[in-house]
Design a protein around this motif. Sequence first.
Motif, PDB file in Angstrom:
ATOM      1  N   ASN A 218     -11.384 -14.683 -32.203  1.00  0.00           N
ATOM      2  CA  ASN A 218     -11.406 -14.578 -33.661  1.00  0.00           C
ATOM      3  C   ASN A 218     -10.468 -13.431 -34.031  1.00  0.00           C
ATOM      4  N   LEU A 219      -9.290 -13.757 -34.522  1.00  0.00           N
ATOM      5  CA  LEU A 219      -8.275 -12.745 -34.803  1.00  0.00           C
ATOM      6  C   LEU A 219      -8.269 -12.286 -36.255  1.00  0.00           C
ATOM      7  N   ARG A 220      -9.196 -12.785 -37.058  1.00  0.00           N
ATOM      8  CA  ARG A 220      -9.257 -12.353 -38.456  1.00  0.00           C
ATOM      9  C   ARG A 220      -9.593 -10.872 -38.534  1.00  0.00           C
ATOM     10  N   GLY A 221      -8.867 -10.191 -39.393  1.00  0.00           N
ATOM     11  CA  GLY A 221      -9.100  -8.768 -39.568  1.00  0.00           C
ATOM     12  C   GLY A 221      -8.453  -7.903 -38.513  1.00  0.00           C
ATOM     13  N   THR A 222      -7.667  -8.505 -37.615  1.00  0.00           N
ATOM     14  CA  THR A 222      -6.960  -7.743 -36.593  1.00  0.00           C
ATOM     15  C   THR A 222      -5.472  -7.711 -36.923  1.00  0.00           C
ATOM     16  N   GLU A 223      -4.730  -6.939 -36.167  1.00  0.00           N
ATOM     17  CA  GLU A 223      -3.288  -6.845 -36.388  1.00  0.00           C
ATOM     18  C   GLU A 223      -2.568  -8.149 -36.081  1.00  0.00           C
ATOM     19  N   PHE A 224      -3.268  -9.100 -35.457  1.00  0.00           N
ATOM     20  CA  PHE A 224      -2.643 -10.361 -35.082  1.00  0.00           C
ATOM     21  C   PHE A 224      -2.956 -11.495 -36.053  1.00  0.00           C
ATOM     22  N   GLU A 225      -3.725 -11.206 -37.098  1.00  0.00           N
ATOM     23  CA  GLU A 225      -4.124 -12.277 -38.012  1.00  0.00           C
ATOM     24  C   GLU A 225      -2.921 -12.946 -38.674  1.00  0.00           C
ATOM     25  N   LEU A 226      -1.950 -12.171 -39.130  1.00  0.00           N
ATOM     26  CA  LEU A 226      -0.784 -12.740 -39.783  1.00  0.00           C
ATOM     27  C   LEU A 226       0.031 -13.579 -38.802  1.00  0.00           C
ATOM     28  N   SER A 227       0.156 -13.106 -37.575  1.00  0.00           N
ATOM     29  CA  SER A 227       0.886 -13.868 -36.566  1.00  0.00           C
ATOM     30  C   SER A 227       0.201 -15.196 -36.295  1.00  0.00           C
TER      31      SER A 227
ATOM     32  N   ASP B 217       0.920 -21.667 -37.142  1.00  0.00           N
ATOM     33  CA  ASP B 217       0.198 -22.897 -37.456  1.00  0.00           C
ATOM     34  C   ASP B 217      -1.041 -23.019 -36.578  1.00  0.00           C
ATOM     35  N   PRO B 218      -2.045 -22.182 -36.796  1.00  0.00           N
ATOM     36  CA  PRO B 218      -3.185 -22.111 -35.883  1.00  0.00           C
ATOM     37  C   PRO B 218      -4.002 -23.401 -35.853  1.00  0.00           C
ATOM     38  N   PHE B 219      -4.599 -23.657 -34.714  1.00  0.00           N
ATOM     39  CA  PHE B 219      -5.519 -24.772 -34.597  1.00  0.00           C
ATOM     40  C   PHE B 219      -6.902 -24.297 -35.028  1.00  0.00           C
ATOM     41  N   PRO B 220      -7.786 -25.225 -35.446  1.00  0.00           N
ATOM     42  CA  PRO B 220      -9.167 -24.816 -35.727  1.00  0.00           C
ATOM     43  C   PRO B 220      -9.753 -24.151 -34.485  1.00  0.00           C
ATOM     44  N   ARG B 221     -10.589 -23.151 -34.690  1.00  0.00           N
ATOM     45  CA  ARG B 221     -11.117 -22.413 -33.546  1.00  0.00           C
ATOM     46  C   ARG B 221     -11.834 -23.351 -32.578  1.00  0.00           C
ATOM     47  N   ARG B 222     -11.467 -23.260 -31.299  1.00  0.00           N
ATOM     48  CA  ARG B 222     -11.999 -24.146 -30.274  1.00  0.00           C
ATOM     49  C   ARG B 222     -12.984 -23.397 -29.384  1.00  0.00           C
TER      50      ARG B 222
ATOM     51  N   HIS C 145     -23.873 -12.027 -20.296  1.00  0.00           N
ATOM     52  CA  HIS C 145     -23.885 -13.485 -20.345  1.00  0.00           C
ATOM     53  C   HIS C 145     -25.235 -14.010 -20.796  1.00  0.00           C
ATOM     54  N   HIS C 146     -25.224 -15.228 -21.296  1.00  0.00           N
ATOM     55  CA  HIS C 146     -26.462 -15.925 -21.611  1.00  0.00           C
ATOM     56  C   HIS C 146     -26.259 -17.421 -21.403  1.00  0.00           C
ATOM     57  N   PRO C 147     -27.339 -18.145 -21.100  1.00  0.00           N
ATOM     58  CA  PRO C 147     -27.211 -19.594 -20.926  1.00  0.00           C
ATOM     59  C   PRO C 147     -26.986 -20.282 -22.258  1.00  0.00           C
ATOM     60  N   VAL C 148     -26.229 -21.361 -22.239  1.00  0.00           N
ATOM     61  CA  VAL C 148     -25.996 -22.171 -23.431  1.00  0.00           C
ATOM     62  C   VAL C 148     -26.348 -23.617 -23.109  1.00  0.00           C
ATOM     63  N   ALA C 149     -26.443 -24.421 -24.153  1.00  0.00           N
ATOM     64  CA  ALA C 149     -26.789 -25.830 -23.954  1.00  0.00           C
ATOM     65  C   ALA C 149     -25.756 -26.509 -23.064  1.00  0.00           C
ATOM     66  N   ARG C 150     -26.217 -27.402 -22.195  1.00  0.00           N
ATOM     67  CA  ARG C 150     -25.293 -28.109 -21.311  1.00  0.00           C
ATOM     68  C   ARG C 150     -24.321 -28.947 -22.130  1.00  0.00           C
ATOM     69  N   PHE C 151     -23.090 -29.033 -21.653  1.00  0.00           N
ATOM     70  CA  PHE C 151     -22.089 -29.832 -22.342  1.00  0.00           C
ATOM     71  C   PHE C 151     -21.131 -30.431 -21.334  1.00  0.00           C
ATOM     72  N   GLY C 152     -20.479 -31.504 -21.751  1.00  0.00           N
ATOM     73  CA  GLY C 152     -19.525 -32.175 -20.888  1.00  0.00           C
ATOM     74  C   GLY C 152     -18.141 -31.603 -21.043  1.00  0.00           C
ATOM     75  N   ILE C 153     -17.230 -32.028 -20.198  1.00  0.00           N
ATOM     76  CA  ILE C 153     -15.886 -31.450 -20.206  1.00  0.00           C
ATOM     77  C   ILE C 153     -15.121 -31.803 -21.473  1.00  0.00           C
ATOM     78  N   SER C 154     -15.537 -32.858 -22.157  1.00  0.00           N
ATOM     79  CA  SER C 154     -14.815 -33.256 -23.375  1.00  0.00           C
ATOM     80  C   SER C 154     -15.489 -32.774 -24.642  1.00  0.00           C
ATOM     81  N   ASP C 155     -16.636 -32.103 -24.517  1.00  0.00           N
ATOM     82  CA  ASP C 155     -17.357 -31.647 -25.703  1.00  0.00           C
ATOM     83  C   ASP C 155     -16.625 -30.507 -26.381  1.00  0.00           C
ATOM     84  N   ASP C 156     -16.887 -30.362 -27.668  1.00  0.00           N
ATOM     85  CA  ASP C 156     -16.257 -29.308 -28.441  1.00  0.00           C
ATOM     86  C   ASP C 156     -17.205 -28.948 -29.584  1.00  0.00           C
ATOM     87  N   GLY C 157     -17.134 -27.697 -30.046  1.00  0.00           N
ATOM     88  CA  GLY C 157     -17.929 -27.362 -31.218  1.00  0.00           C
ATOM     89  C   GLY C 157     -18.651 -26.048 -31.116  1.00  0.00           C
TER      90      GLY C 157
END
Length: 203
Positions: free
Chosen positions: A9-18, A23-28, A184-196
């Motif tokens: 998450n680069l918002r509010g950092t020196e890299f936000e304008l860059s 043409d940033p992609f939605p955060r993945r 670290h903490h455990p997260v819900a299991r997901f497949g290699i193609s999952d996103d979100g």
Amino acid sequence: MCGRYIDPNLRGTEFELSEIKIDPFPRRFNIKPTQEVYVLWESELTCARWGLIPTWHKGTLKDWRAATINARIEEAASKPSFRGAWRYGRCLIPAGGYYEWTGDRSPKQPLFFSSAGNEESLWFAGLMSVWNDLRTCAIMTRAANDTVGPIHDRMPVILSTDERDAWLAGSGDLGLGAGYSVKHHPVARFGISDDGDELIEPV
């Protein structure tokens, strides 16, 4: 080993304008090898394909089948695939965190790793190679420290503020990143193609 991570998450950092300019992609939240990723190279935030292809490769993109998403810091200087980038292609790869999996049986349990301190972004040491005008990169790894060792024997080379400058300047110090603490903490299991967003929610 680092085979999946999330965008910073680069918002509010020196890299936000860059970030806006490229043409940033939605955060993945499940970045995979061969995807375009953010890279800080020669003081500029840009993008590169994750999976380094050395400049000397003469075949096509599909012809390159070596596993070069990660480079061991202990070996990269002498490995043919990485030694050119080790000398001339130092970069930083920002991340919001990364995943490792644990368990003896499939499906294994994913764990999300993030900074144990106040930093929102992790800065991985990386290598950049420009092959046929295509920017490609690899994430450096090292032996795990005490904050990762119970889960995996390798971890990304995550750099502190001072270490970032040293890495980009060409340091050969193999101890870089050894002291960086993560949680670290455990997260819900997901497949290699999952996103979100749900991928980093604790279970």
